[in-house]
Design an enzyme around this catalytic site. Structure first.
Site, short mmCIF file in Angstrom:
data_model
loop_
_atom_site.label_atom_id
_atom_site.label_comp_id
_atom_site.label_asym_id
_atom_site.label_seq_id
_atom_site.Cartn_x
_atom_site.Cartn_y
_atom_site.Cartn_z
N ASN A 39 4.02 -5.52 -0.97
CA ASN A 39 3.30 -5.15 -2.19
C ASN A 39 4.17 -5.45 -3.41
O ASN A 39 5.39 -5.29 -3.38
CB ASN A 39 2.80 -3.71 -2.15
CG ASN A 39 3.86 -2.67 -1.84
OD1 ASN A 39 4.83 -2.94 -1.16
ND2 ASN A 39 3.68 -1.46 -2.33
N GLU A 41 4.05 -4.49 -7.32
CA GLU A 41 3.39 -3.68 -8.35
C GLU A 41 3.68 -4.24 -9.74
O GLU A 41 4.50 -5.15 -9.92
CB GLU A 41 3.84 -2.23 -8.20
CG GLU A 41 3.41 -1.67 -6.85
CD GLU A 41 3.71 -0.19 -6.66
OE1 GLU A 41 4.47 0.39 -7.46
OE2 GLU A 41 3.17 0.37 -5.69
N GLU A 52 -0.69 -7.07 2.31
CA GLU A 52 -1.57 -7.94 3.12
C GLU A 52 -1.98 -9.17 2.31
O GLU A 52 -2.04 -10.29 2.84
CB GLU A 52 -2.82 -7.16 3.55
CG GLU A 52 -2.54 -5.98 4.47
CD GLU A 52 -2.29 -4.67 3.73
OE1 GLU A 52 -1.78 -4.69 2.60
OE2 GLU A 52 -2.61 -3.61 4.31
N CYS A 83 -6.35 -1.06 2.53
CA CYS A 83 -7.41 -0.75 1.57
C CYS A 83 -8.64 -1.61 1.85
O CYS A 83 -8.58 -2.61 2.57
CB CYS A 83 -6.91 -0.95 0.13
SG CYS A 83 -6.86 -2.66 -0.41
N1 THU Z 1 -0.56 -0.86 -0.37
C1 THU Z 1 -0.40 -2.00 0.36
O1 THU Z 1 0.36 -2.90 -0.01
N2 THU Z 1 -1.08 -2.11 1.52
C2 THU Z 1 -1.84 -1.13 2.08
O2 THU Z 1 -2.37 -1.32 3.17
C3 THU Z 1 -2.01 0.15 1.38
C4 THU Z 1 -1.47 0.21 -0.02
C5 THU Z 1 0.24 -0.71 -1.60
C6 THU Z 1 -0.47 -0.88 -2.91
C7 THU Z 1 0.44 -0.11 -3.85
O3 THU Z 1 1.49 -0.95 -4.28
C8 THU Z 1 1.03 0.98 -2.98
O4 THU Z 1 0.82 0.58 -1.63
C9 THU Z 1 0.40 2.36 -3.20
O5 THU Z 1 -0.98 2.28 -3.13
#
Ligand code: THU
Length: 130
Positions: A39, A41, A52, A83
């Site tokens: 991820n 941000e 993903e 998500c």
């Molecule tokens: N996040 C993911 O990267 N994948 C998931 O399956 C669930 C959530 C990330 C998005 C965000 O950066 C952090 O987790 C909190 O939601």
């Protein structure tokens, strides 16, 4: 090294200064090549991207387009649940029976499939009259 181990290793590189929730994803394509994502941000929160989505982007950039297996890992009390948007993104590139391993950093796992994650998926055949 298992696909979960690959996801665990890449997770360290996640950029998650706002949620402090690092996620790693590994996709094994049908070619056998493993593609990794984390991820990423952003201070403008909606611009952040999921692990993903990063792994899918790496897969497509590398010239693969068919998912054979997926692993996702996070430091969560229960195996992290992708998500809704990521479920749709994964479904674009894999058959319903593709195995998905959801894992926690302390060793819990949940096995599922793309079809279980996204029942009743919208797919291209629903546009056959278009
Ligand atoms: N996040 C993911 O990267 N994948 C998931 O399956 C669930 C959530 C990330 C998005 C965000 O950066 C952090 O987790 C909190 O939601």
């Amino acid at each position: 090294m298992s696909l979960v181990d690959d996801a665990r290793a890449v997770r360290e590189n996640a950029y998650a200064p706002y949620s402090n929730f690092k996620v790693g994803a590994a996709i094994r394509a049908t070619s056998g090549t493993v593609h990794l994502g984390v991820n990423v941000e952003n201070v403008a929160y909606p611009e952040g991207t999921c692990a993903e989505a990063g792994a899918i982007a790496a897969m497509i950039a590398a010239g693969d387009a068919e998912i054979a297996e997926v692993a996702v890992i996070a430091d969560s009390p229960v195996p992290v649940s992708p998500c809704g948007g990521c479920r749709q993104k994964l479904a674009e590139f894999g058959k319903g029976d593709v195995r998905v391993t959801l894992a926690t950093t302390d060793g819990k796992t949940r096995q599922t499939t793309l079809a279980e994650l996204l029942p009743g998926a919208f797919d291209r055949h629903q546009m056959d009259r278009a």
